[in-house]
Design a protein around this motif. Structure first.
Motif, mmCIF file in Angstrom:
data_model
loop_
_atom_site.group_PDB
_atom_site.id
_atom_site.type_symbol
_atom_site.label_atom_id
_atom_site.label_comp_id
_atom_site.label_asym_id
_atom_site.label_seq_id
_atom_site.Cartn_x
_atom_site.Cartn_y
_atom_site.Cartn_z
ATOM 1 N N GLN A 296 0.791 -1.134 -0.175
ATOM 2 C CA GLN A 296 0.087 -0.113 0.021
ATOM 3 C C GLN A 296 0.947 1.223 -0.270
ATOM 4 O O GLN A 296 0.633 2.185 -0.641
ATOM 5 N N LEU A 297 1.956 1.255 0.750
ATOM 6 C CA LEU A 297 2.978 2.485 0.804
ATOM 7 C C LEU A 297 3.373 2.526 -0.504
ATOM 8 O O LEU A 297 3.659 3.764 -0.914
ATOM 9 N N ALA A 298 3.831 1.534 -1.285
ATOM 10 C CA ALA A 298 4.448 1.615 -2.417
ATOM 11 C C ALA A 298 3.602 2.259 -3.664
ATOM 12 O O ALA A 298 3.818 2.942 -4.579
ATOM 13 N N GLN A 299 2.311 2.099 -3.393
ATOM 14 C CA GLN A 299 1.105 2.506 -4.453
ATOM 15 C C GLN A 299 0.520 3.873 -4.166
ATOM 16 O O GLN A 299 -0.019 4.334 -4.890
ATOM 17 N N GLU A 300 1.057 4.560 -2.989
ATOM 18 C CA GLU A 300 0.295 5.828 -2.557
ATOM 19 C C GLU A 300 0.803 7.036 -3.598
ATOM 20 O O GLU A 300 0.120 7.550 -3.675
ATOM 21 N N GLN A 301 1.812 6.911 -4.169
ATOM 22 C CA GLN A 301 2.420 7.963 -5.074
ATOM 23 C C GLN A 301 1.918 7.893 -6.366
ATOM 24 O O GLN A 301 2.412 8.646 -7.273
ATOM 25 N N GLY A 302 1.050 6.975 -6.602
ATOM 26 C CA GLY A 302 0.591 6.701 -8.073
ATOM 27 C C GLY A 302 1.019 5.576 -8.764
ATOM 28 O O GLY A 302 2.068 4.898 -8.439
ATOM 29 N N PRO A 303 0.790 5.404 -9.966
ATOM 30 C CA PRO A 303 1.188 4.424 -10.918
ATOM 31 C C PRO A 303 2.505 4.198 -11.313
ATOM 32 O O PRO A 303 3.141 3.006 -11.247
ATOM 33 N N ALA A 304 3.027 5.375 -11.400
ATOM 34 C CA ALA A 304 4.657 5.332 -11.567
ATOM 35 C C ALA A 304 5.534 4.684 -10.493
ATOM 36 O O ALA A 304 6.262 3.913 -10.608
ATOM 37 N N ALA A 305 4.992 4.995 -9.340
ATOM 38 C CA ALA A 305 5.639 4.609 -8.097
ATOM 39 C C ALA A 305 5.316 3.055 -7.963
ATOM 40 O O ALA A 305 6.156 2.357 -7.708
#
Length: 378
Positions: A296-305
């Protein structure tokens, strides 16, 4: 003046059935049963809390090797008084000693092959940079170093190691994982001068290399290249890269009342976002709630992250598979195989290696499906 240390290791854990909610991407939320890491590990003092006792055995071939290492240390730190060997491998030796009223750890390279010399030299350069640009997490203080001789001396930090092995035998305590995760996030937000640390991983070359070795399929390579292209297109040049420890394992983190301490900085530098998160995810096979939080943390910043995290995860798991496949092959010929280039720690038994390898293959399949799903959204 630089710092370095090495992880304390133990055999990997037996394989357990995968629990729901532990995938890296797009899994529906489910209520977690119990707390994160319900199976608590036995509290064992870390390298910063072991008493200074015992004697140095300077006899035989290993004793001669140890004398050479101590002589290298004395050339750069004459006041170092060696007390005991903390760890010895085929490539390095760690010696605990004193410098005046303080305790210190000397790290000396035994295998001076170019790859290992380059690694410790990068670690020394990292700690030199830390003298003027201190990281936002605790790290050992450098006392002395010689890059040409591949020798360094650092302060001995207090604390217990967060996990005794690269792949913990049991789910770590929830509080320990959260302390480590918070420290990793804090470090990843740091923006030191980019030219000081470099980019240790060439993603294109690593993907091609794993493909040549048969570890990635044609489709894997194509999918990862598509994600890399999308990340570069979606993010600005400066926003794409993130400062990472590069080997953010629980076995490289000491927990102390003053906060987590990171050791073994030999892979530190700029990576695609989520490299440290992917490293931690890859070794928490028995902690599905922790894995879900990391995803979930890895996806917080959007699709590129999200895509960067998945690329990192796929490459890390593939590297681990290669390391343990080599270890299993060695175990067929040697009674006590040495750790591979992924430094999984003390050599586990052949059966433990095979069980861990099976789990890694399962994890890699999860990551592969996540990568394909991400490609499908572009």
């Amino acid at each position: 003046m630089y710092t370095a240390s090495s992880s304390v290791s133990a055999p990997p854990r037996p394989l357990h059935g995968r629990q729901p909610g532990s995938g890296p991407y797009l899994e529906p939320a489910r209520p977690a049963a119990g707390s994160l890491g319900a199976g608590r590990t036995r509290r064992v003092p870390g390298p910063g809390t072991q008493p200074l006792s015992g004697r140095l055995d300077l006899s035989g071939p290993q004793g001669a090797q140890l004398r050479t290492a101590i002589a290298s240390v004395h050339r750069i730190c004459p006041e170092f008084n060696p007390v005991q060997v903390l760890r010895r491998s085929g490539r390095t030796v760690l010696i605990v000693g004193t410098t005046g009223r303080s305790t210190a750890i000397a790290k000396c390279l035994i295998d001076h092959s170019p790859a290992w010399a380059e690694r410790i030299q990068h670690e020394i350069a990292t700690y030199r940079s830390f003298v003027r640009h201190r990281p936002p997490v605790r790290a050992p203080r450098l006392i002395a170093a010689d890059p040409e001789d591949c020798t360094l001396v650092i302060e001995r930090m207090q604390g217990r190691v967060a996990a005794l092995s690269r792949h913990p035998a049991e789910a770590p305590p929830r509080a320990d994982v959260r302390l480590a995760l918070n420290a990793i996030r804090h470090l990843n937000r740091w923006r030191p001068p980019q030219e000081l640390f470099g980019r240790p991983l060439d993603y294109g070359k690593r993907i091609s290399r794993f493909h040549e070795l048969g570890l990635l399929t044609d489709r894997d390579m194509g999918d990862l290249q598509k994600l890399l292209h999308g990340i570069a297109h979606a993010s600005g040049q400066h926003a794409t890269w993130q400062f990472c420890h590069g080997d953010a394992l629980l076995s490289n983190i000491l927990l102390s009342p003053a906060g987590p301490v990171f050791v073994d900085w030999e892979h530190a530098g700029w990576y695609l976002p989520g490299y440290d998160l992917a490293t931690l995810w890859s070794v928490l096979g028995d902690a599905p709630v922790a894995r879900r939080e990391i995803s979930q943390l890895a996806q917080e910043q959007g699709p590129a992250a999200r895509d960067a995290f998945l690329v990192n995860l796929m490459l890390i798991l593939t590297r681990e598979i290669r390391t343990y496949e080599m270890a299993v092959q060695r175990s067929m010929h040697d009674a006590a195989p040495a750790p591979g280039p992924g430094h999984p720690g003390a050599a586990p038994s052949g059966e433990e290696q095979r069980l861990l390898l099976r789990r890694l293959h399962d994890d890699c399949q999860l990551a592969r499906r996540a990568v394909r799903a991400a490609v499908g959204t572009r």
